[in-house]
Motif scaffolding. Sequence first.
Motif, mmCIF file in Angstrom:
data_model
loop_
_atom_site.group_PDB
_atom_site.id
_atom_site.type_symbol
_atom_site.label_atom_id
_atom_site.label_comp_id
_atom_site.label_asym_id
_atom_site.label_seq_id
_atom_site.Cartn_x
_atom_site.Cartn_y
_atom_site.Cartn_z
ATOM 1 N N THR A 64 32.773 54.724 26.682
ATOM 2 C CA THR A 64 32.693 53.360 26.190
ATOM 3 C C THR A 64 33.897 53.038 25.310
ATOM 4 O OG1 THR A 64 30.293 53.505 26.227
ATOM 5 C CG2 THR A 64 31.232 51.706 25.003
ATOM 6 N N ILE A 65 34.573 51.924 25.573
ATOM 7 C CA ILE A 65 35.738 51.477 24.802
ATOM 8 C C ILE A 65 35.230 50.698 23.592
ATOM 9 C CG2 ILE A 65 37.878 50.170 24.870
ATOM 10 C CD1 ILE A 65 37.535 50.260 27.998
ATOM 11 N N ASN A 66 35.627 51.111 22.412
ATOM 12 C CA ASN A 66 35.139 50.442 21.205
ATOM 13 C C ASN A 66 36.255 49.893 20.328
ATOM 14 O OD1 ASN A 66 32.292 50.680 21.521
ATOM 15 N ND2 ASN A 66 32.550 52.873 21.242
ATOM 16 N N SER A 67 37.404 49.595 20.930
ATOM 17 C CA SER A 67 38.501 48.990 20.175
ATOM 18 C C SER A 67 39.143 47.898 21.032
ATOM 19 C CB SER A 67 39.538 50.043 19.784
ATOM 20 O OG SER A 67 40.070 50.662 20.934
ATOM 21 N N ILE A 111 41.551 45.923 23.332
ATOM 22 C CA ILE A 111 42.357 46.429 24.447
ATOM 23 C C ILE A 111 43.603 45.599 24.729
ATOM 24 C CG2 ILE A 111 40.387 47.559 25.538
ATOM 25 C CD1 ILE A 111 40.257 45.164 27.505
ATOM 26 N N SER A 112 43.875 44.583 23.929
ATOM 27 C CA SER A 112 44.988 43.675 24.192
ATOM 28 C C SER A 112 46.317 44.422 24.281
ATOM 29 C CB SER A 112 45.076 42.610 23.101
ATOM 30 O OG SER A 112 46.062 41.650 23.433
ATOM 31 N N GLY A 113 46.985 44.302 25.429
ATOM 32 C CA GLY A 113 48.286 44.918 25.644
ATOM 33 C C GLY A 113 48.239 46.358 26.122
ATOM 34 N N ASN A 114 47.053 46.934 26.233
ATOM 35 C CA ASN A 114 46.910 48.310 26.705
ATOM 36 C C ASN A 114 46.767 48.289 28.228
ATOM 37 O OD1 ASN A 114 45.957 50.858 27.513
ATOM 38 N ND2 ASN A 114 44.811 51.167 25.603
ATOM 39 N N ALA A 115 47.815 48.676 28.939
ATOM 40 C CA ALA A 115 47.837 48.572 30.405
ATOM 41 C C ALA A 115 46.734 49.376 31.089
ATOM 42 C CB ALA A 115 49.195 49.003 30.939
ATOM 43 N N TYR A 139 35.841 33.361 30.225
ATOM 44 C CA TYR A 139 37.125 34.055 30.176
ATOM 45 C C TYR A 139 37.042 35.203 29.181
ATOM 46 C CZ TYR A 139 39.251 30.379 32.942
ATOM 47 O OH TYR A 139 39.570 29.520 33.954
ATOM 48 N N TRP A 140 37.364 36.409 29.645
ATOM 49 C CA TRP A 140 37.310 37.570 28.760
ATOM 50 C C TRP A 140 38.365 37.501 27.661
ATOM 51 C CZ3 TRP A 140 33.137 39.932 28.417
ATOM 52 C CH2 TRP A 140 32.438 40.460 29.484
ATOM 53 N N SER A 141 37.972 37.928 26.481
ATOM 54 C CA SER A 141 38.921 38.253 25.424
ATOM 55 C C SER A 141 39.151 39.763 25.500
ATOM 56 C CB SER A 141 38.362 37.880 24.044
ATOM 57 O OG SER A 141 37.503 38.891 23.554
ATOM 58 N N SER A 142 40.047 40.248 24.684
ATOM 59 C CA SER A 142 40.338 41.684 24.646
ATOM 60 C C SER A 142 39.490 42.412 23.603
ATOM 61 C CB SER A 142 41.810 41.894 24.316
ATOM 62 O OG SER A 142 42.084 41.374 23.026
ATOM 63 N N THR A 143 38.585 41.711 22.960
ATOM 64 C CA THR A 143 37.881 42.230 21.791
ATOM 65 C C THR A 143 36.447 42.637 22.107
ATOM 66 O OG1 THR A 143 39.204 40.675 20.482
ATOM 67 C CG2 THR A 143 37.324 41.710 19.385
ATOM 68 N N PRO A 144 36.074 43.882 21.775
ATOM 69 C CA PRO A 144 34.678 44.275 21.954
ATOM 70 C C PRO A 144 33.787 43.508 20.980
ATOM 71 C CG PRO A 144 35.918 46.062 20.933
ATOM 72 C CD PRO A 144 36.891 44.967 21.235
ATOM 73 N N TYR A 145 32.565 43.305 21.370
ATOM 74 C CA TYR A 145 31.597 42.577 20.548
ATOM 75 C C TYR A 145 31.277 43.393 19.299
ATOM 76 C CZ TYR A 145 27.444 39.743 19.542
ATOM 77 O OH TYR A 145 26.519 38.917 18.960
ATOM 78 N N ASP A 146 31.267 42.734 18.154
ATOM 79 C CA ASP A 146 30.998 43.449 16.907
ATOM 80 C C ASP A 146 29.555 43.275 16.446
ATOM 81 O OD1 ASP A 146 31.009 40.828 16.028
ATOM 82 O OD2 ASP A 146 32.700 41.066 14.676
ATOM 83 N N GLY A 147 28.700 42.915 17.367
ATOM 84 C CA GLY A 147 27.289 42.746 17.053
ATOM 85 C C GLY A 147 26.557 44.069 17.046
ATOM 86 N N CYS A 202 28.704 44.939 25.053
ATOM 87 C CA CYS A 202 29.169 43.567 25.199
ATOM 88 C C CYS A 202 30.610 43.461 24.713
ATOM 89 C CB CYS A 202 28.302 42.608 24.383
ATOM 90 S SG CYS A 202 26.630 42.385 25.029
ATOM 91 N N ALA A 203 31.287 42.412 25.147
ATOM 92 C CA ALA A 203 32.609 42.048 24.648
ATOM 93 C C ALA A 203 32.619 40.534 24.499
ATOM 94 C CB ALA A 203 33.704 42.507 25.620
ATOM 95 N N TYR A 204 33.541 40.030 23.699
ATOM 96 C CA TYR A 204 33.632 38.592 23.481
ATOM 97 C C TYR A 204 34.281 37.892 24.671
ATOM 98 C CZ TYR A 204 32.316 38.811 18.579
ATOM 99 O OH TYR A 204 31.635 38.975 17.409
ATOM 100 N N ASP A 205 33.778 36.697 24.949
ATOM 101 C CA ASP A 205 34.411 35.842 25.939
ATOM 102 C C ASP A 205 34.409 34.404 25.452
ATOM 103 O OD1 ASP A 205 31.780 34.962 26.370
ATOM 104 O OD2 ASP A 205 31.767 35.419 28.495
ATOM 105 N N LEU A 206 35.259 33.614 26.077
ATOM 106 C CA LEU A 206 35.316 32.175 25.851
ATOM 107 C C LEU A 206 34.436 31.536 26.908
ATOM 108 C CD1 LEU A 206 36.702 29.580 24.638
ATOM 109 C CD2 LEU A 206 38.399 29.868 26.447
ATOM 110 N N TYR A 207 33.546 30.670 26.480
ATOM 111 C CA TYR A 207 32.622 29.986 27.378
ATOM 112 C C TYR A 207 32.820 28.480 27.231
ATOM 113 C CZ TYR A 207 28.328 27.543 28.560
ATOM 114 O OH TYR A 207 27.429 26.642 29.074
ATOM 115 N N PHE A 208 32.789 27.761 28.354
ATOM 116 C CA PHE A 208 32.822 26.299 28.277
ATOM 117 C C PHE A 208 32.113 25.699 29.479
ATOM 118 C CE2 PHE A 208 36.668 27.411 30.580
ATOM 119 C CZ PHE A 208 36.674 26.515 31.632
ATOM 120 N N ASP A 209 31.665 24.464 29.293
ATOM 121 C CA ASP A 209 31.131 23.643 30.371
ATOM 122 C C ASP A 209 31.452 22.194 30.018
ATOM 123 O OD1 ASP A 209 29.219 22.815 28.480
ATOM 124 O OD2 ASP A 209 27.618 24.010 29.361
#
Length: 173
Positions: free
Chosen positions: A49-52, A54-58, A131-139, A144-151
Amino acid sequence: TCNVGASFPEDYGDYFAWGETNPKAEYDWDTYLHCNDDGNGWCDNGEATINSDISGNAQYDAATANWGGSWRMPTIDEMRELVDHCEWEWTQVNGVDGSKVIGPNGSCIFLPAAGYRYGSSLCYVGYNGYYWSSTPYDGFNDYCAYDLYFDYGGEDVDGNLRCYGRTVRPITE
């Protein structure tokens, strides 16, 4: 101006599970590469499980892995900036529903309402954007990971299951 895997701003592009760099046919816990299954289908705190961020990590960032250079997935703070400081307008581009996001300086981008993938299904296409962000959820969980949601009614950021297939809108410095 485009999602990863897209040729035009209104194209949906590819869908990725969080932390994966290739699209696939099925999006669920059984196919999620970074899940240490604890026996009930959820990710636990195991080594896989990735817990940091990931932005820019190929190895984990779909934008960096597919586009290279300085392209990367946005962090949750960068996505919150879009929600908090930009004007959002539900619109169509070449018959594709989505949101025009207008920055304080007048620059704008179009984000297609590409929905998401779960299992082999495409859900809410034309109605919602995820749309995914690079940030894991801090809940309270690490699956889970954070995403941008819209409608057509609004936009926000939230945590969602990492196994879902979501689109990625890359950014660069």
